[in-house]
Design an enzyme around this catalytic site. Structure first.
Site, mmCIF file in Angstrom:
data_model
loop_
_atom_site.group_PDB
_atom_site.id
_atom_site.type_symbol
_atom_site.label_atom_id
_atom_site.label_comp_id
_atom_site.label_asym_id
_atom_site.label_seq_id
_atom_site.Cartn_x
_atom_site.Cartn_y
_atom_site.Cartn_z
ATOM 1 N N VAL A 1 0.861 -1.187 0.000
ATOM 2 C CA VAL A 1 0.000 0.000 0.000
ATOM 3 C C VAL A 1 0.899 1.239 0.000
ATOM 4 C CG1 VAL A 1 -1.769 1.307 1.239
ATOM 5 C CG2 VAL A 1 -1.819 -1.204 1.261
ATOM 6 N N CYS A 2 0.802 2.041 -1.058
ATOM 7 C CA CYS A 2 1.620 3.253 -1.201
ATOM 8 C C CYS A 2 0.843 4.443 -0.653
ATOM 9 C CB CYS A 2 1.941 3.473 -2.679
ATOM 10 S SG CYS A 2 3.672 3.277 -3.048
ATOM 11 N N LEU A 3 1.327 5.016 0.434
ATOM 12 C CA LEU A 3 0.611 6.110 1.070
ATOM 13 C C LEU A 3 1.605 6.935 1.877
ATOM 14 C CD1 LEU A 3 -2.460 6.964 1.353
ATOM 15 C CD2 LEU A 3 -2.387 5.831 3.585
#
Length: 368
Positions: A138-140
């Site tokens: 998850v890219c955040l």
């Protein structure tokens, strides 16, 4: 029969004849075998002492979630591993993810909250969003897995798990996910065209993931998954027909006030265009498989066509009065106003902006 299939059958039998009520937050006794971070580790022992700082922070996070989760996010935590949890987010109306389910396994590191939580997305190998990789990453910015301004990154003093979940719901699973990609510029015609194609793909993959969830529901969510898709089945199939027949832009389907399954005039447009490959996929593959999947959930599909025929392909209707493409609005929030349920998405956006202290300043939608 495998344990997973046995539990799925039990869940289906349990919900027959009655609708269950699920708490948005609940505590269960043991970590499920299918939890991504479920293997025993040295870090887990850090939570064995009830009075440890880690345990106190975990309890604080539990209380925040229990008191503030919206009715579109459900979380389960575990008595024997308070460093772990599982969350599911329901895709918001006004996005290509509408009515889908998105599961995330979460682990608090031993030095939490000095370091952000680790989050794994149950992708089943699909790339349905630029920020959600097919390997579960998850890219955040809030997770420090994506670059961003310091104000957007994890702050041990202020950031919470609730903010993480709301960020994924509002900023990642959004109206036009193509613009999550770095280097894209909202408003440029070439990118608008690509965005519509990406939106079609995101819708299709949302339901590929959904079909996997029905066959392999995450533990402790078996009944929830079946009931959710059983309840949403008719609306989802109606949406497929509206999209295939170019009556509604993909992601903007909504039920009208009479609830008869046809989109309202505010959702419809006569100048809708979807790609030929998208229509072909809906007609020949996705729709019939969804029908079978929903029937396996126990959905009542009486009166719902079991096969999808595209009127646009077979019998092109005369052009009606042209209406504006909602995806061309410079203010993306305006599009949600053309959807009876679009307010859900915008409320989620407002909520996360408020939580992160962004409410009073313009925020680039590509900030992750």
């Amino acid at each position: 029969m495998s344990s997973s299939h046995h539990k799925q059958k039990e869940a289906a039998n349990t919900m027959k004849g009655r609708e269950q009520i699920f708490n948005v937050f609940d505590i269960v006794s043991e970590v499920p075998d299918d939890h991504f971070f479920g293997s025993p580790s040295e870090e887990a022992s850090s939570y064995s002492t009830a009075n440890s700082n880690l345990s106190k922070r975990a309890m604080k996070e539990w209380k925040i979630l229990e008191q503030n989760l919206p009715d579109s996010i459900y979380v389960r935590v575990y008595e024997n591993r308070i460093d772990l949890m599982r969350a599911v987010i329901i895709g918001a109306a006004g996005t290509p993810y509408h009515d889908g389910l998105f599961f995330f396994d979460i682990q608090l590191p031993s030095k939490y909250p000095n370091y952000p939580p680790e989050v794994y997305f149950h992708s089943f190998g699909h790339d349905l969003n630029p920020n959600l990789y097919n390997n579960g990453r998850v890219c955040l910015s809030l997770l420090n897995t994506w670059h961003g301004r310091s104000a957007e990154k994890w702050d041990p003093r202020a950031s919470t798990l609730l903010q993480v979940l709301l960020s994924i719901q509002a900023l990642v699973l959004n109206e036009q996910p193509f613009f999550n990609e770095p280097g894209t510029s909202f408003g440029r015609p070439i990118f608008q065209s690509r965005s519509r194609v990406y939106t079609e793909m995101a819708f299709q993959l949302t339901w590929e993931v959904a079909m996997n969830l029905v066959h392999r529901p995450p533990e402790h969510f078996e009944a929830f998954v079946l009931q959710h898709f059983c309840t949403r089945s008719v609306a989802v199939l109606d949406a497929c027909r509206e999209y295939a027949n170019e009556r509604v832009w993909v992601g903007y389907y909504c039920m009208n006030q009479s609830g008869d399954g046809r989109s309202s005039s505010l959702c419809s447009s006569s100048n809708v265009k979807v790609s030929a490959s998208f229509k072909k996929s809906l007609v020949e593959s996705l729709y019939p498989r969804l029908v079978q999947t929903f029937q396996s959930c126990g959905a009542d599909l009486n009166g719902t066509p079991k096969e999808l025929e595209s009127e646009v392909i077979i019998n092109k209707q005369p052009k009606r009065k042209q209406m504006i493409d909602p995806t061309m609005h410079e203010n993306k929030g305006e599009a949600g106003k053309h959807n009876n349920k679009g307010g859900i998405f915008m409320k989620a956006v407002d909520r996360i902006k408020t939580a992160l202290g962004w409410k009073k300043k313009k925020t680039d939608s590509k900030q992750f």
